[in-house]
Scaffold this active site. Sequence first.
Site, PDB file in Angstrom:
ATOM      1  N   LYS A 128      15.016 -20.475  -3.662  1.00 28.80           N
ATOM      2  CA  LYS A 128      13.745 -21.198  -3.743  1.00 28.80           C
ATOM      3  C   LYS A 128      13.477 -21.548  -5.198  1.00 28.80           C
ATOM      4  O   LYS A 128      13.525 -20.664  -6.077  1.00 28.80           O
ATOM      5  CB  LYS A 128      12.651 -20.271  -3.202  1.00 28.80           C
ATOM      6  CG  LYS A 128      11.427 -20.947  -2.675  1.00 28.80           C
ATOM      7  CD  LYS A 128      10.588 -19.865  -1.989  1.00 28.80           C
ATOM      8  CE  LYS A 128       9.293 -20.374  -1.470  1.00 28.80           C
ATOM      9  NZ  LYS A 128       8.439 -19.270  -0.994  1.00 28.80           N
TER      10      LYS A 128
HETATM   11  C1  E4P Z   1       5.658 -20.189   1.028  1.00 30.55           C
HETATM   12  O1  E4P Z   1       6.810 -20.315   0.740  1.00 30.55           O
HETATM   13  C2  E4P Z   1       4.728 -19.342   0.308  1.00 30.55           C
HETATM   14  O2  E4P Z   1       5.343 -18.075   0.137  1.00 30.55           O
HETATM   15  C3  E4P Z   1       3.442 -19.087   1.046  1.00 30.55           C
HETATM   16  O3  E4P Z   1       3.395 -19.791   2.279  1.00 30.55           O
HETATM   17  C4  E4P Z   1       2.222 -19.238   0.229  1.00 30.55           C
HETATM   18  O4  E4P Z   1       1.078 -18.966   1.018  1.00 30.55           O
HETATM   19  P1  E4P Z   1      -0.363 -18.681   0.371  1.00 30.55           P
HETATM   20  O5  E4P Z   1      -0.887 -19.987  -0.166  1.00 30.55           O
HETATM   21  O6  E4P Z   1      -1.190 -18.211   1.529  1.00 30.55           O
HETATM   22  O7  E4P Z   1      -0.159 -17.675  -0.702  1.00 30.55           O
END
Ligand code: E4P
Length: 217
Positions: free
Chosen positions: A83
């Site tokens: 990522k």
């Molecule tokens: C996705 O890859 C992120 O880890 C996640 O969905 C972020 O979510 P949040 O905005 O609730 O922290």
Amino acid sequence: MQIFLDTTDVAALKTLAATGLVDGVTTNPSLIAKSGRPMLEVIAEICAVVEGPVSAEVSAMDVEGMLAEGRKLAAIAPNVVVKVPMTKEGLIAVRLFAEEGIQTNVTLCFTAAQALLAAKAGAGYVSPFIGRLDDIGEDGMQLIHDIRAVFDNYAFDTEILAASVRTAEHVQAAAIAGADCATIPPAVFEALFRHPLTEKGLQQFMLDWATAGQTIL
Ligand code: E4P
């Protein structure tokens, strides 16, 4: 639509993966910090539970650093997806990872234009953050519709991974909008199973069944 769990809670993951409905996992630096455990260890454990894609995020901001970290993460298991943040450096790294056959997920995507760049760079997944757009008064779900239109216009095969999903309604709307995957916290996964009328109906059926005094086996 594939359903990924957004978690570093391996115990919760094991329980929910037993449903056979968990297609993958995503993590981020905040979730790793919350686990209080070494990242490489957590990612290895998650990869042993789930066969599908497991996103593990780099922490470097420069291309060389992202490449070094990404290669190390990708070596943990064949289902690791590296990522990277939606930055210029991130997309340069995505292009180089693609040449090496390393799968990538471009995170922190907030516009269709960013998603277009991520797809052009060769990302396997792009993660539009629905909830965080809603948080600032914008329409997060519209972004999923917009990216779907852009990717379909140009036949990009980058998968739309709806992220920052906060409710079961978000999951439903993302599926209607054509997201390829949604990554959701364990509590939202649990909520997907439930409806008050399912619970009420089941209660009544069981009551009537008891009254009938019958058995099936
Ligand atoms: C996705 O890859 C992120 O880890 C996640 O969905 C972020 O979510 P949040 O905005 O609730 O922290």
